[in-house]
Design a protein around this motif. Structure first.
Motif, PDB file in Angstrom:
ATOM      1  N   UNK A   1     -13.169  -2.919   9.770  1.00 16.64           N
ATOM      2  CA  UNK A   1     -13.630  -3.528  11.083  1.00 16.64           C
ATOM      3  C   UNK A   1     -14.285  -4.660  10.577  1.00 16.64           C
ATOM      4  N   UNK A   2     -15.089  -4.574   9.393  1.00 18.42           N
ATOM      5  CA  UNK A   2     -15.747  -5.664   8.831  1.00 18.42           C
ATOM      6  C   UNK A   2     -14.623  -6.669   8.470  1.00 18.42           C
ATOM      7  N   UNK A   3     -13.787  -6.195   7.556  1.00 16.77           N
ATOM      8  CA  UNK A   3     -12.689  -7.095   7.099  1.00 16.77           C
ATOM      9  C   UNK A   3     -11.813  -7.848   8.175  1.00 16.77           C
ATOM     10  N   UNK A   4     -11.529  -7.116   9.233  1.00 22.08           N
ATOM     11  CA  UNK A   4     -10.952  -7.568  10.400  1.00 22.08           C
ATOM     12  C   UNK A   4     -11.652  -8.732  11.124  1.00 22.08           C
ATOM     13  N   UNK A   5     -13.072  -8.628  10.892  1.00 23.95           N
ATOM     14  CA  UNK A   5     -13.926  -9.705  11.766  1.00 23.95           C
ATOM     15  C   UNK A   5     -14.084 -10.966  10.855  1.00 23.95           C
ATOM     16  N   UNK A   6     -13.590 -10.881   9.510  1.00 25.79           N
ATOM     17  CA  UNK A   6     -13.902 -12.066   8.613  1.00 25.79           C
ATOM     18  C   UNK A   6     -12.686 -13.204   9.390  1.00 25.79           C
ATOM     19  N   UNK A   7     -13.412 -14.282   9.207  1.00 24.75           N
ATOM     20  CA  UNK A   7     -12.502 -15.836   9.631  1.00 24.75           C
ATOM     21  C   UNK A   7     -11.510 -16.169   8.721  1.00 24.75           C
ATOM     22  N   UNK A   8     -10.283 -16.583   9.132  1.00 25.40           N
ATOM     23  CA  UNK A   8      -9.259 -17.036   8.248  1.00 25.40           C
ATOM     24  C   UNK A   8      -8.772 -16.295   7.401  1.00 25.40           C
ATOM     25  N   UNK A   9      -8.509 -14.846   7.650  1.00 19.82           N
ATOM     26  CA  UNK A   9      -8.015 -13.830   6.960  1.00 19.82           C
ATOM     27  C   UNK A   9      -7.097 -13.191   7.699  1.00 19.82           C
ATOM     28  N   UNK A  10      -6.164 -12.469   7.040  1.00 17.94           N
ATOM     29  CA  UNK A  10      -5.192 -11.473   7.583  1.00 17.94           C
ATOM     30  C   UNK A  10      -5.374 -10.181   6.653  1.00 17.94           C
ATOM     31  N   UNK A  11      -5.183  -8.829   7.381  1.00 15.26           N
ATOM     32  CA  UNK A  11      -5.331  -7.827   6.670  1.00 15.26           C
ATOM     33  C   UNK A  11      -4.104  -6.985   6.586  1.00 15.26           C
ATOM     34  N   UNK A  12      -3.489  -6.460   5.465  1.00 16.17           N
ATOM     35  CA  UNK A  12      -2.587  -5.646   5.418  1.00 16.17           C
ATOM     36  C   UNK A  12      -3.346  -4.197   5.074  1.00 16.17           C
ATOM     37  N   UNK A  13      -2.967  -3.215   6.123  1.00 14.40           N
ATOM     38  CA  UNK A  13      -3.395  -2.022   6.061  1.00 14.40           C
ATOM     39  C   UNK A  13      -2.349  -0.937   5.523  1.00 14.40           C
ATOM     40  N   UNK A  14      -2.825  -0.192   4.366  1.00 15.04           N
ATOM     41  CA  UNK A  14      -1.759   0.730   3.839  1.00 15.04           C
ATOM     42  C   UNK A  14      -2.299   2.188   3.931  1.00 15.04           C
ATOM     43  N   UNK A  15      -1.545   3.178   4.208  1.00 13.49           N
ATOM     44  CA  UNK A  15      -1.858   4.618   4.215  1.00 13.49           C
ATOM     45  C   UNK A  15      -0.732   5.437   4.179  1.00 13.49           C
TER      46      UNK A  15
ATOM     47  N   UNK B   1      12.731   2.276   1.479  1.00 13.83           N
ATOM     48  CA  UNK B   1      13.007   3.663   0.780  1.00 13.83           C
ATOM     49  C   UNK B   1      11.890   4.275   0.311  1.00 13.83           C
ATOM     50  N   UNK B   2      10.481   3.288   0.134  1.00  9.88           N
ATOM     51  CA  UNK B   2       9.300   3.786  -0.294  1.00  9.88           C
ATOM     52  C   UNK B   2       8.081   2.895  -0.115  1.00  9.88           C
ATOM     53  N   UNK B   3       6.898   3.262  -0.278  1.00 12.34           N
ATOM     54  CA  UNK B   3       6.042   2.572  -0.429  1.00 12.34           C
ATOM     55  C   UNK B   3       5.884   1.235  -1.129  1.00 12.34           C
ATOM     56  N   UNK B   4       6.320   1.510  -2.507  1.00 12.53           N
ATOM     57  CA  UNK B   4       6.344   0.296  -3.337  1.00 12.53           C
ATOM     58  C   UNK B   4       7.190  -0.848  -2.561  1.00 12.53           C
ATOM     59  N   UNK B   5       8.455  -0.379  -2.228  1.00 10.49           N
ATOM     60  CA  UNK B   5       9.401  -1.351  -1.829  1.00 10.49           C
ATOM     61  C   UNK B   5       8.789  -1.993  -0.606  1.00 10.49           C
ATOM     62  N   UNK B   6       8.017  -1.411   0.067  1.00  9.79           N
ATOM     63  CA  UNK B   6       7.342  -2.105   1.454  1.00  9.79           C
ATOM     64  C   UNK B   6       6.546  -3.051   1.018  1.00  9.79           C
ATOM     65  N   UNK B   7       5.632  -2.458  -0.005  1.00  9.27           N
ATOM     66  CA  UNK B   7       4.677  -3.569  -0.387  1.00  9.27           C
ATOM     67  C   UNK B   7       5.204  -4.962  -0.996  1.00  9.27           C
TER      68      UNK B   7
ATOM     69  N   UNK C   1       3.030   1.854   6.179  1.00  9.53           N
ATOM     70  CA  UNK C   1       2.841   3.480   6.598  1.00  9.53           C
ATOM     71  C   UNK C   1       3.755   4.287   5.531  1.00  9.53           C
ATOM     72  N   UNK C   2       3.399   5.507   5.160  1.00 13.10           N
ATOM     73  CA  UNK C   2       4.072   6.514   4.511  1.00 13.10           C
ATOM     74  C   UNK C   2       4.195   7.881   4.998  1.00 13.10           C
ATOM     75  N   UNK C   3       4.731   8.602   5.722  1.00 10.79           N
ATOM     76  CA  UNK C   3       4.674   9.810   6.445  1.00 10.79           C
ATOM     77  C   UNK C   3       5.084  11.072   5.813  1.00 10.79           C
ATOM     78  N   UNK C   4       5.436  11.078   4.510  1.00  8.86           N
ATOM     79  CA  UNK C   4       6.222  12.376   3.860  1.00  8.86           C
ATOM     80  C   UNK C   4       4.979  13.301   4.050  1.00  8.86           C
ATOM     81  N   UNK C   5       3.725  13.295   3.757  1.00  5.56           N
ATOM     82  CA  UNK C   5       2.893  14.231   3.391  1.00  5.56           C
ATOM     83  C   UNK C   5       2.387  14.861   4.404  1.00  5.56           C
ATOM     84  N   UNK C   6       1.825  14.390   5.220  1.00  4.00           N
ATOM     85  CA  UNK C   6       1.305  14.986   6.607  1.00  4.00           C
ATOM     86  C   UNK C   6       2.247  14.897   7.856  1.00  4.00           C
ATOM     87  N   UNK C   7       3.276  14.204   7.721  1.00  2.00           N
ATOM     88  CA  UNK C   7       4.234  14.260   8.844  1.00  2.00           C
ATOM     89  C   UNK C   7       5.422  14.988   8.665  1.00  2.00           C
ATOM     90  N   UNK C   8       5.580  15.481   7.325  1.00  2.00           N
ATOM     91  CA  UNK C   8       7.012  15.871   6.714  1.00  2.00           C
ATOM     92  C   UNK C   8       8.056  15.189   7.111  1.00  2.00           C
TER      93      UNK C   8
END
Length: 472
Positions: A249-263, A158-164, A295-302
């Motif tokens: 890209x630098x963060x994704x190249x770090x070993x032994x890590x996962x990246x959660x990308x939020x936008x 239902x929103x970005x907060x819930x997803x995180x 992802x949250x698409x309400x602003x630029x995706x309507x």
């Protein structure tokens, strides 16, 4: 009356949050403002709740109207009677696409009409002719998403907060979570990303500074004995002058890590270079960025406000198995509007989407429209006013955003020679059509970007009436 019986009837009541996103109530918000509509809607919801809770017998409540229509009609009555004015059209000359003054969410006319069809007739969301059973809106959305996600899965919340919250709570509660200081932003849901995560895990490390965050800050925070997760965001809220961030890209190249990308800057499809310049292509994000995205698409995706998690199927499956998943799922109305918006994009009707319509007129085209408007206006009231143009960042995506997301547009100024500017603005705002414009240094300022030709004629008629009634 028995408590359990009363409770069973209370559970039939729609919540305030459910009602707010109903299109007819969204229309009232656009006409009266979110603050006014919310005030009366909460009062109606609370009165109905108290009526059931205090009922002496089941006979007094079993025949009550539990439909959305009851609340819509009651709300209209309150707005008309208590505010003393009818529901009316708003002509937005502010140049602000999403505004608290006119309703924070607006959908295209085609989507609103399709939404109404879902609730008035059989269609592919209501009825499956082959099987003769109700179709599941979740399956319909999944069928659309499967056309664009390559080997991944998704979950709609239902929103970005819930997803995180749900992703961290389900998968990474025991992990070492690393957040760069520039990522500790305050979301529209009135909470910061770091606050959400700290509620779930004590293993949170905030690294770097606002004006300097280096890849070594992240490397030094890695715990070799735990799973390491880095939170990285590209949000409207954290694009502030002076912030120095590490590239994804630098963060994704770090070993032994996962990246959660939020936008919340993703757009789906558009011809507008202005949207492309401030946004991130949705398809690029879901198919090319880090393995886990929110992802949250309400602003630029309507799209309606939601939070979308995309990632490997095993992770998404675990999220859906969480007991909190259903509680954080959007209601059916939101899902249907999400589906209809997505469907329009896939059918290549994206120029009919509200945000794309707003950007369909360039500044050069707007200047031509402005001159035609001024010529017509001068014929009507030229002797009573000074009229001219000026340029500036007068088109705004959202009135709560940083000014770097404003766009240059030419606007029209009207300076009355004798009449009081504030009184003219008030009369325009409170007329049979509510005309919203700015006042700057005792001049009226109009941005025609978001108006139709018919709306321009209404503005000229209203201005002419005001000045001709008061001519000296």
């Amino acid at each position: 009356m028995d408590f359990n019986i009363a409770q069973s009837y209370i559970e039939k009541l729609p919540t305030f949050e459910d009602l707010k996103i109903v299109p007819k109530i969204q229309e009232l918000i656009a006409q009266y403002s979110e603050e006014i509509v919310s005030e009366y809607l909460k009062e109606i919801v609370n009165k109905r709740h108290k009526k059931i809770a205090g009922a002496k017998s089941i006979e007094s409540i079993k025949n009550l109207d539990y439909s959305f229509d009851y609340y819509i009609e009651k709300l209209k009555e309150n707005l008309i009677i208590e505010k003393g004015r009818p529901v009316k059209e708003i002509l937005n000359c502010l140049g602000t696409i999403y505004s608290k003054y006119i309703g924070e969410k607006i959908y295209s006319e085609e989507i609103i009409n399709d939404f109404k069809m879902v609730f008035t007739s059989y269609n592919n969301l209501e009825y499956n002719e082959e099987k003769g059973i109700d179709a599941d809106i979740d399956i319909e959305i999944n069928n659309l998403f499967s056309q664009i996600i390559k080997g991944k899965d998704f979950v709609l919340l239902n929103n970005l907060t819930s997803a995180i919250y749900l992703l961290i709570e389900t998968i990474f509660k025991e992990s070492n979570i690393i957040i760069g200081l520039p990522e500790t932003i305050y979301l529209n849901e009135k909470i910061g990303i770091n606050e959400i995560i700290k509620k779930l895990s004590s293993n949170v490390r905030i690294v770097g500074y606002l004006n300097k965050t280096d890849i070594k800050d992240y490397e030094n925070a890695i715990d070799p004995n735990k799973e390491n997760v880095i939170i990285y965001s590209e949000m409207f809220e954290n694009n502030i002058d002076g912030i120095k961030r590490v590239d994804l890209s630098e963060l994704e190249n770090l070993k032994n890590t996962k990246v959660i990308y939020i936008t919340n800057k993703a757009y789906y499809e558009t011809d507008s270079m202005e949207i492309k310049n401030i946004g991130i292509n949705f398809l690029d994000v879901v198919n090319n960025f880090s393995d886990l995205k929110i992802l949250e698409l309400s602003k630029l995706g309507s799209f309606p406000e939601t939070g979308i998690i995309t990632g490997d199927r095993d992770i998404i499956s675990k999220v859906k198995e969480n007991s909190l998943y259903k509680m954080f799922s959007p209601n059916r109305e939101t899902k249907i509007i999400f589906y209809l918006t997505f469907k329009m994009y896939l059918e290549k009707k994206y120029n009919n989407i509200y945000i794309n319509k707003c950007f369909s007129i360039t500044n050069d085209e707007l200047k031509k429209r402005n001159r035609k408007f001024v010529r017509n206006l001068e014929r009507e009231i030229g002797e009573y006013v000074e009229i001219g143009f000026f340029n500036g960042n007068y088109m705004t995506l959202d009135d709560s955003m940083n000014k770097i997301y404003n766009f240059e547009r030419e606007v029209i100024f009207i300076k009355p020679k004798t009449l009081d500017t504030a009184k003219i603005e008030k009369r325009l705002r409170n007329g049979s059509e509510s005309i919203l414009c700015w006042i700057m240094d005792k001049v009226l300022v109009f941005n025609l970007q978001l108006l139709s030709d018919a709306s321009e004629e209404i503005i000229i008629e209203n201005l002419s009436k005001i000045f001709l009634e008061n001519k000296l």
